[in-house]
Design a protein around this motif. Structure first.
Motif, mmCIF file in Angstrom:
data_model
loop_
_atom_site.group_PDB
_atom_site.id
_atom_site.type_symbol
_atom_site.label_atom_id
_atom_site.label_comp_id
_atom_site.label_asym_id
_atom_site.label_seq_id
_atom_site.Cartn_x
_atom_site.Cartn_y
_atom_site.Cartn_z
ATOM 1 N N ILE A 25 29.705 43.764 42.439
ATOM 2 C CA ILE A 25 29.073 43.946 41.123
ATOM 3 C C ILE A 25 29.979 44.739 40.202
ATOM 4 N N GLU A 26 30.555 45.829 40.704
ATOM 5 C CA GLU A 26 31.431 46.662 39.885
ATOM 6 C C GLU A 26 32.665 45.892 39.429
ATOM 7 N N ARG A 27 33.254 45.105 40.337
ATOM 8 C CA ARG A 27 34.451 44.337 39.973
ATOM 9 C C ARG A 27 34.134 43.241 38.961
ATOM 10 N N VAL A 28 32.988 42.572 39.125
ATOM 11 C CA VAL A 28 32.600 41.524 38.171
ATOM 12 C C VAL A 28 32.300 42.139 36.801
ATOM 13 N N CYS A 29 31.638 43.284 36.785
ATOM 14 C CA CYS A 29 31.360 43.967 35.509
ATOM 15 C C CYS A 29 32.661 44.369 34.819
ATOM 16 N N GLN A 30 33.620 44.888 35.585
ATOM 17 C CA GLN A 30 34.911 45.265 35.004
ATOM 18 C C GLN A 30 35.644 44.038 34.477
ATOM 19 N N LEU A 31 35.590 42.951 35.222
ATOM 20 C CA LEU A 31 36.198 41.702 34.774
ATOM 21 C C LEU A 31 35.601 41.260 33.439
ATOM 22 N N GLU A 32 34.293 41.279 33.358
ATOM 23 C CA GLU A 32 33.617 40.865 32.121
ATOM 24 C C GLU A 32 33.967 41.800 30.971
ATOM 25 N N LYS A 33 34.013 43.096 31.234
ATOM 26 C CA LYS A 33 34.372 44.057 30.189
ATOM 27 C C LYS A 33 35.783 43.770 29.681
ATOM 28 N N ASN A 34 36.718 43.545 30.594
ATOM 29 C CA ASN A 34 38.093 43.238 30.195
ATOM 30 C C ASN A 34 38.162 41.963 29.367
ATOM 31 N N LEU A 36 35.764 40.696 27.521
ATOM 32 C CA LEU A 36 35.168 40.954 26.208
ATOM 33 C C LEU A 36 36.141 41.725 25.315
ATOM 34 N N ASP A 37 36.851 42.685 25.906
ATOM 35 C CA ASP A 37 37.836 43.452 25.138
ATOM 36 C C ASP A 37 38.925 42.550 24.572
ATOM 37 N N ARG A 38 39.306 41.529 25.347
ATOM 38 C CA ARG A 38 40.359 40.601 24.917
ATOM 39 C C ARG A 38 39.789 39.406 24.150
ATOM 40 N N LYS A 39 38.460 39.346 24.064
ATOM 41 C CA LYS A 39 37.781 38.214 23.423
ATOM 42 C C LYS A 39 38.197 36.890 24.070
ATOM 43 N N SER A 40 38.310 36.930 25.400
ATOM 44 C CA SER A 40 38.719 35.753 26.167
ATOM 45 C C SER A 40 37.626 34.696 26.123
#
Length: 57
Positions: A25-34, A36-40
């Motif tokens: 969960i923590e890794r998936v949340c970090q992935l999603e945050k990254n 969103l930050d890059r607007k991928s």
């Protein structure tokens, strides 16, 4: 309206999950945050599957 009770209800499955599940969960949340930050705009499913496979091994 978000209350403290509502937040603990949302967090409960994460807090009570096994350590391996919390790590996923923590890794998936970090992935999603990254992302969103890059607007991928790319697909995230392959990345999530990769995280799960790494944690299961």
């Amino acid at each position: 309206m978000i209350t403290e009770s509502n937040m603990s209800d949302v967090q409960e499955p994460i807090v009570t999950a096994a350590p391996e599940i919390r790590q996923i969960i923590e890794r998936v949340c970090q992935l999603e945050k990254n992302r969103l930050d890059r607007k991928s705009q790319g697909h995230i499913n392959d990345d999530i599957v990769k995280i799960i496979k790494e944690e299961v091994q």
